[in-house]
Scaffold this motif. Structure first.
Motif, PDB file in Angstrom:
ATOM      1  N   ALA A  38      18.454  62.690 154.895  1.00 51.15           N
ATOM      2  CA  ALA A  38      19.775  63.306 154.921  1.00 51.15           C
ATOM      3  C   ALA A  38      20.848  62.337 154.442  1.00 51.15           C
ATOM      4  N   HIS A  39      20.446  61.222 153.852  1.00 46.21           N
ATOM      5  CA  HIS A  39      21.407  60.219 153.418  1.00 46.21           C
ATOM      6  C   HIS A  39      22.418  60.802 152.430  1.00 46.21           C
ATOM      7  N   GLY A  40      21.944  61.653 151.524  1.00 45.15           N
ATOM      8  CA  GLY A  40      22.844  62.253 150.552  1.00 45.15           C
ATOM      9  C   GLY A  40      23.895  63.156 151.176  1.00 45.15           C
ATOM     10  N   ALA A  41      23.611  63.703 152.354  1.00 47.14           N
ATOM     11  CA  ALA A  41      24.596  64.558 153.018  1.00 47.14           C
ATOM     12  C   ALA A  41      25.820  63.750 153.442  1.00 47.14           C
ATOM     13  N   PHE A  42      25.612  62.500 153.856  1.00 49.45           N
ATOM     14  CA  PHE A  42      26.742  61.654 154.223  1.00 49.45           C
ATOM     15  C   PHE A  42      27.550  61.273 152.979  1.00 49.45           C
ATOM     16  N   ALA A  43      26.864  61.057 151.849  1.00 48.32           N
ATOM     17  CA  ALA A  43      27.572  60.802 150.598  1.00 48.32           C
ATOM     18  C   ALA A  43      28.417  62.014 150.206  1.00 48.32           C
ATOM     19  N   MET A  44      27.855  63.201 150.363  1.00 51.09           N
ATOM     20  CA  MET A  44      28.596  64.418 150.054  1.00 51.09           C
ATOM     21  C   MET A  44      29.807  64.563 150.965  1.00 51.09           C
ATOM     22  N   ILE A 211      32.171  61.051 138.227  1.00 52.80           N
ATOM     23  CA  ILE A 211      31.127  60.871 137.218  1.00 52.80           C
ATOM     24  C   ILE A 211      30.012  61.893 137.374  1.00 52.80           C
ATOM     25  N   LEU A 212      29.538  62.091 138.598  1.00 54.63           N
ATOM     26  CA  LEU A 212      28.400  62.975 138.847  1.00 54.63           C
ATOM     27  C   LEU A 212      28.822  64.390 139.183  1.00 54.63           C
ATOM     28  N   GLY A 213      30.074  64.575 139.583  1.00 54.44           N
ATOM     29  CA  GLY A 213      30.501  65.877 140.060  1.00 54.44           C
ATOM     30  C   GLY A 213      30.114  66.066 141.518  1.00 54.44           C
ATOM     31  N   LEU A 214      30.746  67.008 142.168  1.00 48.40           N
ATOM     32  CA  LEU A 214      30.523  67.229 143.602  1.00 48.40           C
ATOM     33  C   LEU A 214      30.349  68.714 143.859  1.00 48.40           C
ATOM     34  N   LYS A 221      20.128  67.202 144.780  1.00 50.24           N
ATOM     35  CA  LYS A 221      19.994  66.799 143.386  1.00 50.24           C
ATOM     36  C   LYS A 221      19.757  65.302 143.243  1.00 50.24           C
ATOM     37  N   PHE A 222      20.359  64.509 144.126  1.00 52.35           N
ATOM     38  CA  PHE A 222      20.304  63.060 143.949  1.00 52.35           C
ATOM     39  C   PHE A 222      19.454  62.361 145.009  1.00 52.35           C
ATOM     40  N   MET A 223      18.800  63.128 145.868  1.00 53.14           N
ATOM     41  CA  MET A 223      17.912  62.530 146.862  1.00 53.14           C
ATOM     42  C   MET A 223      16.813  61.716 146.192  1.00 53.14           C
ATOM     43  N   ILE A 224      16.241  62.252 145.110  1.00 58.51           N
ATOM     44  CA  ILE A 224      15.140  61.565 144.445  1.00 58.51           C
ATOM     45  C   ILE A 224      15.616  60.246 143.841  1.00 58.51           C
ATOM     46  N   TYR A 225      16.871  60.190 143.376  1.00 59.40           N
ATOM     47  CA  TYR A 225      17.399  58.940 142.816  1.00 59.40           C
ATOM     48  C   TYR A 225      17.513  57.867 143.889  1.00 59.40           C
ATOM     49  N   PHE A 226      17.977  58.254 145.080  1.00 65.93           N
ATOM     50  CA  PHE A 226      18.077  57.279 146.171  1.00 65.93           C
ATOM     51  C   PHE A 226      16.693  56.728 146.513  1.00 65.93           C
TER      52      PHE A 226
END
Length: 289
Positions: A38-44, A211-214, A221-226
């Motif tokens: 859920a790391h990307g959720a905090f970024a969002m 840059i990436l959009g929100l 979308k970006f979980m795999i990148y992390f």
């Protein structure tokens, strides 16, 4: 040569951004041995806080960035105290199932509240456009990202390697029982570390929105990148994910520029090659036999 240097600059900026987005996961996964998908959720969350403050309330961009960090850290500490702390001793499968469920819940909640449209943050005029240095186009916003992320990287490395808190964190991870016997408040150390990692994710989300959009599907979308950054760099240090972020960022930008049709696959090809060469990542510890 000018095009190569421009792509190199953009790749470094993108890599720095990837590191700030992923270093919180590197901390929780590598130092705390907790799989937080859920790391990307905090970024969002940090990105949307910054967007609301800047676009709708008229805050200056640089004043909204600390609030993005604080808001994501506050959400992180609240969830850590109520939910995450009960999963530290559970299996990685339990951690994965719980955090991926939390990710889908956050996606649905943001989609309901903000809608599904992609949004960007209104940047001040000083950060728009670019200037030329010996014919190389230097984007002002990307230069700011390199400076901010570089300072954060140096500061984070110094905190983990040179401070008493860093030694307490390493002791708490290696042997929580012995650390408690030495007077270290292990739950408090874990809570602060988790909140700090979430705050970094929120700051990265705010910086990456332009840059990436929100949109509500940002965490998926970006979980795999992390995960690629942490896997390629190795989860036992901060240096590994940092170098992996730079390498993957430069490779991704160069691939999309020189081979547009195959560009999205370059980063995955690099991951496969590196993991064949170094199965534990660039700076991963070799498992003892």
């Amino acid at each position: 040569m000018t095009a190569i240097l421009t792509n190199l600059f953009d790749g470094v900026a993108y890599g720095m951004l990837l590191f700030v987005l992923a270093c919180g996961l590197a901390v929780t996964l590598g130092l705390m041995n907790f799989v937080n998908l859920a790391h990307g959720a905090f970024a969002m969350a940090g990105g949307y806080v910054c967007m609301v403050l800047v676009n709708r309330m008229g805050w200056p961009f640089f004043a909204a960035l600390p609030l993005a960090f604080v808001s994501a850290a506050a959400i992180g500490i609240a969830l850590e105290r109520t939910l995450y702390r009960h999963l530290y001793t559970r299996s990685h499968l339990d951690q994965v199932l719980f955090t991926i469920g939390l990710t889908f819940m956050s996606v649905a909640a943001v989609d309901y509240i903000q809608g599904s449209s992609r949004v960007f943050i209104n940047l001040p005029a000083a950060l728009q456009g670019q200037f030329d240095v010996f014919g190389v186009g230097i984007g002002r916003y990307r230069l700011m990202i390199i400076v901010i992320c570089g300072l954060l990287t140096i500061g984070l490395q110094m905190v983990l390697a040179k401070t008493r808190f860093g030694s307490r964190l390493r002791a708490a991870v290696d042997d929580p029982r012995a650390a408690s016997g030495l007077g270290i408040n292990v739950p408090q150390v874990f809570a602060f570390t988790f909140a700090f990692g979430c705050g970094l994710a929120g700051l990265g989300g705010a910086l990456s929105a332009e840059i990436l959009g929100l949109d509500p599907y940002f965490p998926l979308k970006f979980m795999i990148y992390f995960l690629i950054v942490v896997t390629v760099g190795g989860s036992s240090s901060i240096t590994g994910p940092f170098l992996a972020s730079l390498l993957l960022g430069i490779g991704d930008v160069a691939g999309k520029y020189y081979v547009p049709k195959m560009g999205p696959f370059v980063i995955y090809t690099m991951m496969i090659v590196i993991l064949i060469w170094r199965p534990n990542g660039l700076f991963g510890r070799t498992a003892a036999r």
